[in-house]
Write an enzyme that holds these catalytic residues in place. Sequence first.
Site, PDB file in Angstrom:
ATOM      1  N   HIS B 123      -2.839   3.834   4.373  1.00 45.44           N
ATOM      2  CA  HIS B 123      -1.990   3.468   3.286  1.00 45.44           C
ATOM      3  C   HIS B 123      -3.851   2.731   2.257  1.00 45.44           C
ATOM      4  O   HIS B 123      -4.441   1.766   3.474  1.00 45.44           O
ATOM      5  CB  HIS B 123      -1.362   2.807   3.643  1.00 45.44           C
ATOM      6  CG  HIS B 123      -0.878   2.210   2.005  1.00 45.44           C
ATOM      7  ND1 HIS B 123      -1.188   1.041   1.372  1.00 45.44           N
ATOM      8  CD2 HIS B 123       0.161   2.148   1.599  1.00 45.44           C
ATOM      9  CE1 HIS B 123      -0.117   0.588  -0.001  1.00 45.44           C
ATOM     10  NE2 HIS B 123       0.699   1.958   0.625  1.00 45.44           N
ATOM     11  N   ASP B 199      -1.270  -1.812  10.821  1.00 41.09           N
ATOM     12  CA  ASP B 199      -0.079  -2.030   9.451  1.00 41.09           C
ATOM     13  C   ASP B 199       0.961  -0.962  10.379  1.00 41.09           C
ATOM     14  O   ASP B 199       1.772  -0.128   9.977  1.00 41.09           O
ATOM     15  CB  ASP B 199      -0.969  -0.990   9.194  1.00 41.09           C
ATOM     16  CG  ASP B 199      -0.232  -0.795   7.902  1.00 41.09           C
ATOM     17  OD1 ASP B 199       1.038  -1.362   7.334  1.00 41.09           O
ATOM     18  OD2 ASP B 199      -0.568  -0.026   6.496  1.00 41.09           O
ATOM     19  N   GLN B 202       5.432   0.970   7.705  1.00 40.08           N
ATOM     20  CA  GLN B 202       6.372   2.322   8.158  1.00 40.08           C
ATOM     21  C   GLN B 202       7.092   2.225   9.594  1.00 40.08           C
ATOM     22  O   GLN B 202       8.461   2.498   9.801  1.00 40.08           O
ATOM     23  CB  GLN B 202       5.814   3.314   8.002  1.00 40.08           C
ATOM     24  CG  GLN B 202       5.244   3.309   6.790  1.00 40.08           C
ATOM     25  CD  GLN B 202       6.136   3.615   5.864  1.00 40.08           C
ATOM     26  OE1 GLN B 202       6.810   4.007   6.212  1.00 40.08           O
ATOM     27  NE2 GLN B 202       6.076   3.041   4.265  1.00 40.08           N
ATOM     28  N   LYS B 225      10.861  -3.848   3.469  1.00 37.82           N
ATOM     29  CA  LYS B 225      11.065  -2.052   3.595  1.00 37.82           C
ATOM     30  C   LYS B 225      12.370  -2.083   4.268  1.00 37.82           C
ATOM     31  O   LYS B 225      12.786  -1.069   5.782  1.00 37.82           O
ATOM     32  CB  LYS B 225       9.527  -1.432   3.748  1.00 37.82           C
ATOM     33  CG  LYS B 225       8.855  -0.752   3.039  1.00 37.82           C
ATOM     34  CD  LYS B 225       7.995  -0.339   3.627  1.00 37.82           C
ATOM     35  CE  LYS B 225       6.475  -0.658   1.916  1.00 37.82           C
ATOM     36  NZ  LYS B 225       6.280  -0.080   1.796  1.00 37.82           N
ATOM     37  N   CYS B 367       0.005   6.280  -2.431  1.00 35.74           N
ATOM     38  CA  CYS B 367      -1.139   4.316  -1.933  1.00 35.74           C
ATOM     39  C   CYS B 367      -2.232   5.836  -0.790  1.00 35.74           C
ATOM     40  O   CYS B 367      -2.282   4.436  -0.434  1.00 35.74           O
ATOM     41  CB  CYS B 367      -0.384   3.799  -1.832  1.00 35.74           C
ATOM     42  SG  CYS B 367       0.826   2.932  -3.252  1.00 35.74           S
TER      43      CYS B 367
END
Lengths: 147, 408
Positions: B123, B199, B202, B225, B367
């Site tokens: 991202h 990261d 997700q 999220k 993104c």
Amino acid sequence: MSNLEDLYREVILDHYRTPRNRGELPPPATCTEGTNPLCGDEIKIFLNVIDGIVQDVRFSGHGCSISQASASMMTAIVKGKSLADVRAVARRFKQLMTIEEDDGTTPADIRLGDIEALQGVVKYPVRIKCAVLGWNTLLQGLNSTDA
Amino acid sequence: MTLNVAAIRQQFPMLAKQINGKPIHYLDSANSSHKPNCVIDAMSAFMREGYAPIGRSSYTLAGEASAAYEGARTKVAKFINARSSREVIFTKNATESMNLVAQSWGRANLGKGDAILLTHMEHHANIVPWQMLAKESGFEIRWVPLTKDFQLDLSSLDQLLRGVKAFSFTSMSNVLGTINPTREMCAAAHAAGAIAIVDGCQSVPHMATDVQALGADMLAFSSHKMCGPTGVGVLWAREELLEAMPPFLGGGGMISEVSLDGFTYAELPHKFEAGTPPIVEVIGLGAAVDFLNGIGMNEVRRHEIELTNYAYHALTQRYGDDITIHGPTNPELRGATFSFAFRDVHPHDVSQVLDQHNVCVRAGHHCAKPLMRLIGANATARASMYLYSDESDVDALVEALGDVSSIF
């Protein structure tokens, strides 16, 4: 069931499927790039201006049906017009898209014709930026031609 | 279905919303999730009954509010199995977490002749902060490429890691849905003497996360999220690293002493939390963690594997070659996020027609422009699901795509 006929009018889909003036022009034509960073759409406008008249214009790039159809219709209407008339048409188009107010200075004989089919876009505010991408890029190109 | 999705949906007021008299089908959870009543209520109750500034004032109310805020930090720490809540830093969002890492750890550790390793599926939040710093500091950025089946090509990983100081990568692609072998990648980083920065935006909302088992050094993720509110993100990092890192933002709350000549900074985690933090949002995040724990992250993951399987078959059986799904086919190797191309119809037109059916998908570059270029798409439509998604959402997507077919 769809209420999308207002947005996807047949004339718009026709320009999307069979774009007019799609392609590139070699120098000395100018090339101006426009992007819509939000959605990744990219467009190039090639302009050949001689003696203040748009002799030829082409567009390339990629984008949604609205941005492509709008660019196609735009090239069809501005070809052969004086720079002043092109600017007036662009202003009228932005008025149609409700992003500029009609201050009464646009001559009455400046008409949009088929382009008015894009009026349905106004009901879908996020798509207005798609419709004006080509026009803003064209105006940028005109400004750099003037300079 | 493993989960009682009907009961879960009832807890999300936004999912009961109708547009034009018809239900919505929210398929944009990779972008942001909806919020259950317990989160909304916890924030509302805190503002009505528990609110006070934290960490500064000594009256009873302030003490209770501080305890509630720190209680949420403890919940988050346990949720990812951090060794200590001192390792959990609250930021504005995961993007700020990544900027904190680049500007604090990166600025202190990276210079000319150094290198970091990223991947082609990152991202922008795990690309741009590094590029911004590299412009000043002159270190090299290397990239792990993709395989044809949308996995990371780790065949040359050891070679790529040679001389690298940090390997920063996503645990799950927000575009492809690919779940990366995070544990193995962390181990490879360590073997090469690099730190592993993950990261987790997700993956953390969708599966159990154990930072110690993963062997990660840092992990960034966002509240919004994972059923929590916007306005708060998390950076977890190993305490030794955080201790050695200089502060990122300066101001109130992060200091120990300030004089006209200079300052000393506060202990962890406050050293990295300058200014009044998003107190109410942190309380909401704590409630979201309770909510997810109540359901069970392994149950969430199992539900999403089933739903991924269902969606994959429903889409490909109905549309065959008309639909191209950019991502792994095996549901065990991917999350419930589908980027797809539908014939040659532009994704914006796809999402516009789907919207007419109240099917909410994202269209665009998500993104992740470098990745989009690699998969040869300027944009995709993306349907992404969560614990409250069910077959009816998938069915609505499949039906609505039929309308795309008839218009274009």
